[in-house]
Design an enzyme around this catalytic site. Structure first.
Site, PDB file in Angstrom:
ATOM      1  N   GLY A   8       0.820  -1.205   0.000  1.00 10.25           N
ATOM      2  CA  GLY A   8       0.000   0.000   0.000  1.00 10.25           C
ATOM      3  C   GLY A   8       0.855   1.256   0.000  1.00 10.25           C
ATOM      4  O   GLY A   8       2.061   1.222  -0.214  1.00 10.25           O
ATOM      5  N   LYS A  13       1.820  -5.970   3.016  1.00 13.02           N
ATOM      6  CA  LYS A  13       1.475  -7.281   3.553  1.00 13.02           C
ATOM      7  C   LYS A  13       2.164  -8.320   2.672  1.00 13.02           C
ATOM      8  O   LYS A  13       2.226  -8.175   1.451  1.00 13.02           O
ATOM      9  CB  LYS A  13      -0.035  -7.471   3.535  1.00 13.02           C
ATOM     10  CG  LYS A  13      -0.516  -8.811   4.061  1.00 13.02           C
ATOM     11  CD  LYS A  13      -2.021  -8.955   3.911  1.00 13.02           C
ATOM     12  CE  LYS A  13      -2.778  -7.976   4.785  1.00 13.02           C
ATOM     13  NZ  LYS A  13      -4.242  -8.220   4.750  1.00 13.02           N
ATOM     14  N   TYR A  83     -15.604  -5.105 -17.225  1.00  6.83           N
ATOM     15  CA  TYR A  83     -15.487  -3.818 -16.532  1.00  6.83           C
ATOM     16  C   TYR A  83     -15.096  -2.768 -17.546  1.00  6.83           C
ATOM     17  O   TYR A  83     -14.188  -2.980 -18.348  1.00  6.83           O
ATOM     18  CB  TYR A  83     -14.419  -3.942 -15.433  1.00  6.83           C
ATOM     19  CG  TYR A  83     -14.540  -2.946 -14.302  1.00  6.83           C
ATOM     20  CD1 TYR A  83     -15.598  -3.009 -13.408  1.00  6.83           C
ATOM     21  CD2 TYR A  83     -13.573  -1.961 -14.111  1.00  6.83           C
ATOM     22  CE1 TYR A  83     -15.698  -2.104 -12.357  1.00  6.83           C
ATOM     23  CE2 TYR A  83     -13.664  -1.061 -13.063  1.00  6.83           C
ATOM     24  CZ  TYR A  83     -14.736  -1.137 -12.180  1.00  6.83           C
ATOM     25  OH  TYR A  83     -14.826  -0.249 -11.144  1.00  6.83           O
ATOM     26  N   GLY A  90      -8.945  -1.426  -9.045  1.00  3.43           N
ATOM     27  CA  GLY A  90      -7.959  -1.652  -7.995  1.00  3.43           C
ATOM     28  C   GLY A  90      -7.490  -3.093  -7.948  1.00  3.43           C
ATOM     29  O   GLY A  90      -8.281  -4.035  -8.106  1.00  3.43           O
ATOM     30  N   ASP A  92      -6.533  -4.811  -5.399  1.00  4.40           N
ATOM     31  CA  ASP A  92      -7.140  -5.542  -4.286  1.00  4.40           C
ATOM     32  C   ASP A  92      -8.490  -6.118  -4.682  1.00  4.40           C
ATOM     33  O   ASP A  92      -8.822  -7.244  -4.289  1.00  4.40           O
ATOM     34  CB  ASP A  92      -7.313  -4.619  -3.074  1.00  4.40           C
ATOM     35  CG  ASP A  92      -6.013  -4.383  -2.331  1.00  4.40           C
ATOM     36  OD1 ASP A  92      -4.975  -4.895  -2.798  1.00  4.40           O
ATOM     37  OD2 ASP A  92      -6.030  -3.676  -1.319  1.00  4.40           O
TER      38      ASP A  92
END
Length: 240
Positions: A8, A13, A83, A90, A92
């Site tokens: 991020g 992570k 999409y 994103g 994520d």
């Protein structure tokens, strides 16, 4: 062993996988510590997903002979994307969708990721990411009330506050937490009109505040994004 990195703006992570199995993970790593941990146990393959650093910057910082795959809008995926603006999607969101499809193949799934924002995304039985919606996360809601008013305090979330608040803080807790719960329940119900056999998968840092309050069957998978990143990694390795 493979490693996946979800990096991020401030913290990263990292997850260690043996094949499809998540062996361990670490969160809230600053970038120098992230690099140190990877160097301490170099993987065979590594997938790097970042909102703030390019794959080239990461490779330069690591400076080790590792097979690195950077997650970009052009990276091949094990699911399809329906999409209109894939360049703005994103990482994520698509990783969580890939992870949910890996865990529950051939099902219609609603992925609810509760982080800074709350995202609700559909991946259907054809393994197609159909999109969804984005709303403010709980801390953003508390922060907005504090920022845009003169007297409301900055409040941290609490689990299962009373519906009727007897103080300003309690009323804010009820408004945000019970309001968010009602939002989640209402959106699940609306999606089920279109997908009657919908499976709901919950992830993200704030999921723990709500998972016990939601009506079953709700599947909480805290490390869904890491699982999805590893699924994307193994898919790309298979193409080589």
């Amino acid at each position: 062993m493979n490693i996946v990195v979800d990096s991020g703006n401030t913290f990263s992570k990292i997850g260690w996988f043996e094949g499809k199995k998540l062996i361990r993970y670490t969160t809230h790593l600053e970038f120098p510590e992230l690099i140190r941990q990877i160097r301490a146990e170099l993987p065979e393959y590594l997938l790097f997903s970042s909102v703030g650093r390019t794959n080239e910057e990461f490779q330069t910082a690591l400076s080790e002979p590792v097979n690195i795959i950077g997650l970009t809008p052009e990276t091949p995926l094990p699911i399809l994307k329906n999409y209109e603006t894939p360049q703005t999607l994103g990482a994520d969101r698509i990783a969580a969708a890939a992870g949910a499809n890996f865990l529950f193949p051939d099902e219609d799934i609603l992925v609810i990721d509760m982080g800074t924002c709350i995202t609700y995304d559909i991946v259907d039985t054809s393994a197609t990411f159909q999109g969804g919606l984005i709303s403010p996360g709980v801390r953003m809601r508390f922060g907005a009330m504090h920022t845009f008013t003169k007297r409301l305090p900055l409040v941290e979330p609490e689990k299962e506050p009373e519906l009727i608040g007897k103080s300003t803080r309690q009323a804010m807790q009820s408004g945000v937490m019970n309001g968010t719960l009602a939002e989640i329940e209402g959106i699940i119900e609306r999606y089920r009109h279109n997908y009657p056999s919908l499976r709901v998968v919950l992830c993200g840092g704030d999921a723990a505040f709500f998972e016990s309050s939601l009506k079953p069957p709700i599947f909480a998978v805290p490390e869904l994004v890491l699982i999805g990143l590893n699924r994307i990694l193994t898919y790309n390795v298979s193409l080589q």
